[in-house]
Each structure stands twice: as C-alpha cells, then as structure tokens.
Scaffold this motif. Structure first.
Motif, PDB file in Angstrom:
ATOM      1  N   LEU A   9       0.850  -1.194   0.000  1.00 40.99           N
ATOM      2  CA  LEU A   9       0.000   0.000   0.000  1.00 40.99           C
ATOM      3  C   LEU A   9       0.880   1.236   0.000  1.00 40.99           C
ATOM      4  CD1 LEU A   9      -2.772   1.453   0.357  1.00 40.99           C
ATOM      5  CD2 LEU A   9      -2.467   1.190   2.833  1.00 40.99           C
ATOM      6  N   TYR A  10       0.643   2.114  -0.974  1.00 40.19           N
ATOM      7  CA  TYR A  10       1.330   3.407  -0.991  1.00 40.19           C
ATOM      8  C   TYR A  10       0.316   4.497  -0.673  1.00 40.19           C
ATOM      9  CZ  TYR A  10       3.638   7.657  -2.431  1.00 40.19           C
ATOM     10  OH  TYR A  10       4.157   8.935  -2.430  1.00 40.19           O
ATOM     11  N   ILE A  11       0.673   5.391   0.240  1.00 35.22           N
ATOM     12  CA  ILE A  11      -0.192   6.504   0.654  1.00 35.22           C
ATOM     13  C   ILE A  11       0.553   7.808   0.378  1.00 35.22           C
ATOM     14  CG2 ILE A  11      -1.481   7.556   2.545  1.00 35.22           C
ATOM     15  CD1 ILE A  11      -1.335   4.791   3.971  1.00 35.22           C
ATOM     16  N   HIS A  12      -0.056   8.695  -0.404  1.00 34.48           N
ATOM     17  CA  HIS A  12       0.626   9.943  -0.762  1.00 34.48           C
ATOM     18  C   HIS A  12       0.077  11.121   0.038  1.00 34.48           C
ATOM     19  CE1 HIS A  12       3.277  12.257  -3.363  1.00 34.48           C
ATOM     20  NE2 HIS A  12       2.335  13.191  -3.424  1.00 34.48           N
ATOM     21  N   ILE A  13       0.990  11.848   0.662  1.00 33.40           N
ATOM     22  CA  ILE A  13       0.665  13.104   1.353  1.00 33.40           C
ATOM     23  C   ILE A  13       1.376  14.218   0.594  1.00 33.40           C
ATOM     24  CG2 ILE A  13       0.978  14.411   3.494  1.00 33.40           C
ATOM     25  CD1 ILE A  13       0.619  11.794   5.018  1.00 33.40           C
ATOM     26  N   PRO A  14       0.646  15.124  -0.041  1.00 32.79           N
ATOM     27  CA  PRO A  14       1.232  15.982  -1.083  1.00 32.79           C
ATOM     28  C   PRO A  14       1.868  17.289  -0.630  1.00 32.79           C
ATOM     29  CG  PRO A  14      -1.137  16.304  -1.028  1.00 32.79           C
ATOM     30  CD  PRO A  14      -0.822  15.250   0.018  1.00 32.79           C
ATOM     31  N   TRP A  15       1.787  17.636   0.651  1.00 32.42           N
ATOM     32  CA  TRP A  15       2.249  18.970   1.054  1.00 32.42           C
ATOM     33  C   TRP A  15       3.728  18.998   1.432  1.00 32.42           C
ATOM     34  CZ3 TRP A  15      -2.694  17.327   2.548  1.00 32.42           C
ATOM     35  CH2 TRP A  15      -3.745  18.061   1.979  1.00 32.42           C
ATOM     36  N   CYS A  16       4.368  20.115   1.116  1.00 30.10           N
ATOM     37  CA  CYS A  16       5.761  20.371   1.469  1.00 30.10           C
ATOM     38  C   CYS A  16       5.888  21.771   2.052  1.00 30.10           C
ATOM     39  CB  CYS A  16       6.663  20.281   0.235  1.00 30.10           C
ATOM     40  SG  CYS A  16       7.182  18.609  -0.189  1.00 30.10           S
ATOM     41  N   MET A  17       6.988  22.003   2.759  1.00 32.01           N
ATOM     42  CA  MET A  17       7.271  23.344   3.246  1.00 32.01           C
ATOM     43  C   MET A  17       7.698  24.250   2.094  1.00 32.01           C
ATOM     44  SD  MET A  17       9.368  22.326   6.703  1.00 32.01           S
ATOM     45  CE  MET A  17       9.640  24.022   7.179  1.00 32.01           C
ATOM     46  N   LYS A  18       8.372  23.641   1.090  1.00 32.22           N
ATOM     47  CA  LYS A  18       8.892  24.402  -0.040  1.00 32.22           C
ATOM     48  C   LYS A  18       9.070  23.452  -1.205  1.00 32.22           C
ATOM     49  CE  LYS A  18      12.957  27.085  -1.477  1.00 32.22           C
ATOM     50  NZ  LYS A  18      14.337  27.514  -1.081  1.00 32.22           N
ATOM     51  N   GLY A  65       4.455   8.367   1.578  1.00 27.41           N
ATOM     52  CA  GLY A  65       5.398   9.228   0.884  1.00 27.41           C
ATOM     53  C   GLY A  65       4.796  10.571   0.527  1.00 27.41           C
ATOM     54  N   GLY A  66       5.606  11.391  -0.124  1.00 19.01           N
ATOM     55  CA  GLY A  66       5.112  12.730  -0.437  1.00 19.01           C
ATOM     56  C   GLY A  66       5.926  13.435  -1.488  1.00 19.01           C
ATOM     57  N   GLY A  67       5.872  14.773  -1.437  1.00 18.76           N
ATOM     58  CA  GLY A  67       5.548  15.606  -0.296  1.00 18.76           C
ATOM     59  C   GLY A  67       6.434  15.342   0.917  1.00 18.76           C
ATOM     60  N   THR A  68       5.966  15.870   2.033  1.00 20.63           N
ATOM     61  CA  THR A  68       6.663  15.671   3.312  1.00 20.63           C
ATOM     62  C   THR A  68       5.656  15.155   4.333  1.00 20.63           C
ATOM     63  OG1 THR A  68       8.140  17.526   2.783  1.00 20.63           O
ATOM     64  CG2 THR A  68       8.131  16.758   5.058  1.00 20.63           C
ATOM     65  N   PRO A  69       5.464  13.823   4.401  1.00 19.81           N
ATOM     66  CA  PRO A  69       4.483  13.263   5.342  1.00 19.81           C
ATOM     67  C   PRO A  69       4.750  13.621   6.793  1.00 19.81           C
ATOM     68  CG  PRO A  69       5.167  11.621   3.746  1.00 19.81           C
ATOM     69  CD  PRO A  69       6.080  12.795   3.560  1.00 19.81           C
ATOM     70  N   ASP A 259       2.285  -6.188  -6.604  1.00 25.39           N
ATOM     71  CA  ASP A 259       1.096  -5.344  -6.674  1.00 25.39           C
ATOM     72  C   ASP A 259       1.106  -4.304  -5.566  1.00 25.39           C
ATOM     73  OD1 ASP A 259       0.137  -6.669  -8.859  1.00 25.39           O
ATOM     74  OD2 ASP A 259      -1.404  -7.815  -7.798  1.00 25.39           O
ATOM     75  N   TYR A 260       0.421  -3.189  -5.804  1.00 25.96           N
ATOM     76  CA  TYR A 260       0.309  -2.150  -4.787  1.00 25.96           C
ATOM     77  C   TYR A 260      -0.918  -1.297  -5.050  1.00 25.96           C
ATOM     78  CZ  TYR A 260       2.873   0.175  -8.576  1.00 25.96           C
ATOM     79  OH  TYR A 260       3.280   0.631  -9.824  1.00 25.96           O
ATOM     80  N   LEU A 261      -1.647  -1.031  -3.983  1.00 27.54           N
ATOM     81  CA  LEU A 261      -2.714  -0.046  -4.018  1.00 27.54           C
ATOM     82  C   LEU A 261      -2.075   1.322  -3.814  1.00 27.54           C
ATOM     83  CD1 LEU A 261      -5.313  -1.824  -1.714  1.00 27.54           C
ATOM     84  CD2 LEU A 261      -5.458  -1.615  -4.197  1.00 27.54           C
ATOM     85  N   GLY A 262      -2.504   2.314  -4.572  1.00 34.89           N
ATOM     86  CA  GLY A 262      -1.997   3.673  -4.414  1.00 34.89           C
ATOM     87  C   GLY A 262      -3.139   4.607  -4.074  1.00 34.89           C
ATOM     88  N   ILE A 263      -3.089   5.209  -2.887  1.00 37.82           N
ATOM     89  CA  ILE A 263      -4.174   6.092  -2.463  1.00 37.82           C
ATOM     90  C   ILE A 263      -3.613   7.464  -2.096  1.00 37.82           C
ATOM     91  CG2 ILE A 263      -5.665   4.213  -1.708  1.00 37.82           C
ATOM     92  CD1 ILE A 263      -4.821   4.790   1.173  1.00 37.82           C
ATOM     93  N   GLY A 264      -4.463   8.479  -2.249  1.00 33.01           N
ATOM     94  CA  GLY A 264      -4.034   9.855  -2.008  1.00 33.01           C
ATOM     95  C   GLY A 264      -3.748  10.569  -3.314  1.00 33.01           C
ATOM     96  N   CYS A 265      -3.495  11.868  -3.221  1.00 33.31           N
ATOM     97  CA  CYS A 265      -3.334  12.723  -4.407  1.00 33.31           C
ATOM     98  C   CYS A 265      -2.236  12.223  -5.338  1.00 33.31           C
ATOM     99  CB  CYS A 265      -2.976  14.149  -3.978  1.00 33.31           C
ATOM    100  SG  CYS A 265      -4.300  15.004  -3.139  1.00 33.31           S
ATOM    101  N   GLY A 266      -2.600  11.932  -6.578  1.00 40.50           N
ATOM    102  CA  GLY A 266      -1.619  11.573  -7.596  1.00 40.50           C
ATOM    103  C   GLY A 266      -1.007  10.201  -7.454  1.00 40.50           C
ATOM    104  N   ALA A 267      -1.463   9.398  -6.484  1.00 43.95           N
ATOM    105  CA  ALA A 267      -0.869   8.072  -6.260  1.00 43.95           C
ATOM    106  C   ALA A 267      -1.209   7.128  -7.412  1.00 43.95           C
ATOM    107  CB  ALA A 267      -1.367   7.491  -4.946  1.00 43.95           C
ATOM    108  N   HIS A 268      -0.267   6.232  -7.704  1.00 43.10           N
ATOM    109  CA  HIS A 268      -0.456   5.220  -8.740  1.00 43.10           C
ATOM    110  C   HIS A 268      -0.566   3.847  -8.087  1.00 43.10           C
ATOM    111  CE1 HIS A 268       0.576   7.607 -12.468  1.00 43.10           C
ATOM    112  NE2 HIS A 268       0.916   8.439 -11.491  1.00 43.10           N
ATOM    113  N   GLY A 269      -1.370   2.981  -8.679  1.00 44.60           N
ATOM    114  CA  GLY A 269      -1.506   1.622  -8.197  1.00 44.60           C
ATOM    115  C   GLY A 269      -1.385   0.623  -9.331  1.00 44.60           C
ATOM    116  N   LYS A 270      -1.007  -0.609  -8.990  1.00 47.29           N
ATOM    117  CA  LYS A 270      -0.929  -1.717  -9.955  1.00 47.29           C
ATOM    118  C   LYS A 270      -1.424  -2.955  -9.242  1.00 47.29           C
ATOM    119  CE  LYS A 270       1.686  -5.393 -11.560  1.00 47.29           C
ATOM    120  NZ  LYS A 270       2.404  -6.460 -10.837  1.00 47.29           N
TER     121      LYS A 270
END
Length: 378
Positions: A9-18, A65-69, A259-270
């Motif tokens: 499982l991949y989880i995307h958190i999209p925010w960064c400080m910069k 992952g991210g971003g900066t989780p 295989d991987y589920l990808g959830i969150g903004c812009g995440a990819h899954g297969k």
C-alpha cells in the motif's frame, strides 16, 4: 487462479514546506494550515473504493510518501494507520515506512509515529554539505540532518533509510564522497544513493544549473560504490545499498513486479486481478479536487504488448536473478513471447541465462535503457 504477487500500500501526502527546484513529484506548498484530518478522511474513503481490487489479500508493506508526510502530526498518522487497518488486513509483520524531512524531525513526533506502527523511516537528507543544500533549495542545514540520523538510531526501529544525491550543482568529487562517508560513519543501515537528474517541468529544467561533467560523475559513482562495498553495504538495486537484513521490503515488491494499491493525491496503483488481468490506477493530483471526493483520475488495463516491458523495467533494477517462472505467473505470457529480445540481450552480453533464471550482467547494468528498448521493438 493466477499466482498473485504480494500486495503493498502506498499513501501519498502531497504537502511540502517548499518546492525544491529539482522535484517533479506531486507536491504542493500550502499557504494555509494543512487540513490533515480532512485529507485523511478522504484518503481512507479512497482506500475503501479500491479494496475490491485487492481480492481479499493482506498488505505486506505500507509506504507513506510525499511531499513531506512528517509535516503531519503523530495523531494524524495514528488516525490514518488505524483507518487502514479497519478497512483491509495488514500483516502484523508489515514494514511500515514514513518519509521525513530533517527539518521536521522531533523525538515526540517520531515516537508517536512509532506507537502507531511505523517501524521504518526514510529521511531525505540529500547532502551534508551546506553549500550543496543551498544550491538544491533545501530548507534545513547539515546539523539538522545529522541530528535526524542520530535520533533515528535511538528509536529502535526495524530500519531506516537515508536519501543522498550526487552530481549536485557545483559539487566536487571530494564533496560527493564525503557525504557518503558521513552517512557511513553515522551507521545508517540503508542508503539510497542516486544521481541528480534534471526532470521536465521543474525549476532546474527552466534554469539549468552547472553540474559536474560526465567523467566526474562516473568517477564519483565508481569510487562511491567501492566505498560503500568496503564499508559493508550490499548493492541490491541500481541506487540502493544496505547492510545485511535491511533491504526495503516495500521497494523490493515494486521491483519484483508486485502489486500495490496507491491512495491519495496523484498516487499510482498496480493490481493483478483473479482473472490474470493487470489494472493500473492513477488518482486525482490536486488536493482541492481530491478532497471534493473526486479520487480516481484514470483506470486502465495493461495490454499484453506492454507487459514484457513493464515486467523487465522493474526486474532489471535489481541485481538478483529473475526467476523465469515469475514472468509467466505475473504476466500470463509464455517465454517464447520474448525469445527474440532475450536472445539479442544475451548476444550483446547484457544478460545471462540459465534453465531457471535470467540476470543482468555488469555490462548490462550500464545500459538499462538500451536493454528495455528491445522489448518495444516490433
């Protein structure tokens, strides 16, 4: 029923400080307070929508992952991981990684992540050299980087990773190798060491910095590889080195065509289906649209023509032998479907073959793009 690969499982958190000038990841700088709990609610809804694709398999690894989780509080990460476990079976032995920026590393926060089940941290150091950090737009200093590693060493984690880059703007060979030496001295168990590349649609692609020449880059790689090997690190993937027992389970699953589920903004899954078809998912990139409930951007099936390229694009990254039976199990195709490109690679000295395995040669690892091109030739 096909021999289904392991599921991550991949989880995307999209925010960064910069936004860093070399970064082409799906990341955003928030001008207001990050809506942590609202975003997590939508991420969990996204997971609920994807669960039917998983065929009741358990999750063997999670990567945040991210971003900066690590901008998210320990309470938010606990809410996230508890919500994941409530929706899908997570192995009690699962590797659970969170990416962190050295400037966000705090003992209370990281202890809180650990209490939520996080057992591996990936720290994006990139360099210990203050000049290099400034050239690539990082917001912390070298002392933050060292403090983050020392903290990770005290947490009793299963492992932790350090991201280091070489070939940075105005970087000398001595500076690049010193970065590696510092990481080794600090007893980092896993090092992802990769060369800076200029990606499209980044600030560096519009204003290209002065980078080391090709001869210097090759010298840095050779000497760095020798240094890591002499220090007890095993290269198991093109840009990954680890001490024994510290390979990254999650990334190994990617590279083994798992295989991987990808959830969150812009995440990819297969995800491989029970009928043998392979589904790819891509989620909505922008947080505002994602949090309006529009999660899925694209869903497509991988056609038979593309499967050989996709299988070997991943497997060639690893130095380990490639079991022939996995090609058939994971693609549904017979070996004769790739006999012509395989023979070309063997003739050129890029690939070795036995009755049960294929394996890239040392020469082949230098020409991976050329190796992959043969699977696209008609």
């Amino acid at each position: 029923m096909p021999n289904l690969p392991k599921l991550s499982l991949y989880i995307h958190i999209p925010w960064c400080m910069k936004k860093c000038p070399y970064c082409d990841f799906n990341s955003f700088v928030s001008k207001t307070q990050i809506p942590e709990q609202n975003y997590i609610r939508h991420v969990l809804n996204d997971l609920s929508n994807d669960i039917s694709l998983a065929s009741e398999r358990k999750i063997d690894s999670i990567f945040i992952g991210g971003g900066t989780p690590s901008l998210f509080s320990e309470k938010s990460i606990q809410l996230l991981l508890n919500g994941v476990r409530a929706r899908i079976h997570v192995s009690p032995f699962a590797e659970i990684t969170i990416e962190a920026n050295p400037g966000t590393v705090e003992i209370n926060r990281f202890s809180g992540y650990q209490a939520s089940g996080v057992n591996r941290i990936s720290i994006g150091i990139q360099s210990f050299n203050q000049k290099s950090l400034r050239h690539i737009g990082r917001t912390y200093d070298a002392s933050d980087a060292i403090r983050a590693i020392m903290l990770a060493n005290t947490l009793g984690l299963n492992s932790f990773n350090l991201d280091l880059m070489h070939g940075l703007p105005h970087q000398t060979k001595k500076e690049a190798l010193r970065d590696l030496q510092v990481a080794i001295t600090l007893n980092v168990p896993h090092i992802s060491w990769y060369q800076l590349t200029i990606e499209p649609n980044t600030l560096f692609s519009r204003c290209r910095p002065l980078l080391p020449n090709e001869d210097d880059l090759w010298d840095i790689f050779q000497k760095g590889h020798q240094l890591l090997h002499a220090s007890g690190y095993e290269q198991y993937e093109i840009s990954s080195y680890a001490r024994q027992g510290h390979y990254c389970t999650h990334n190994l699953n990617y590279w083994r065509f798992g295989d991987y589920l990808g959830i969150g903004c812009g995440a990819h899954g297969k995800i491989t289906q029970l009928n043998g078809s392979i589904i790819r998912t891509e989620k909505t990139k922008h947080p505002r649209k994602f949090m309006s409930g529009c999660y899925l951007h694209k869903l497509s099936e991988v056609c038979d023509y593309d499967k050989p390229f996709e299988f070997f694009m991943n497997r060639f990254r690893l130095l380990e032998p490639i079991p022939k039976n996995e090609y058939r199990s994971y693609t549904g195709l017979l070996e004769h479907s790739i006999r012509v490109p395989l023979d070309i690679l063997i003739t050129k000295g890029y690939l070795m073959e036995t009755n049960n395995f294929w394996q890239t040669t040392q020469k082949g690892r230098l020409f991976l793009n050329s190796m992959l091109e043969v699977f696209l030739s008609k």
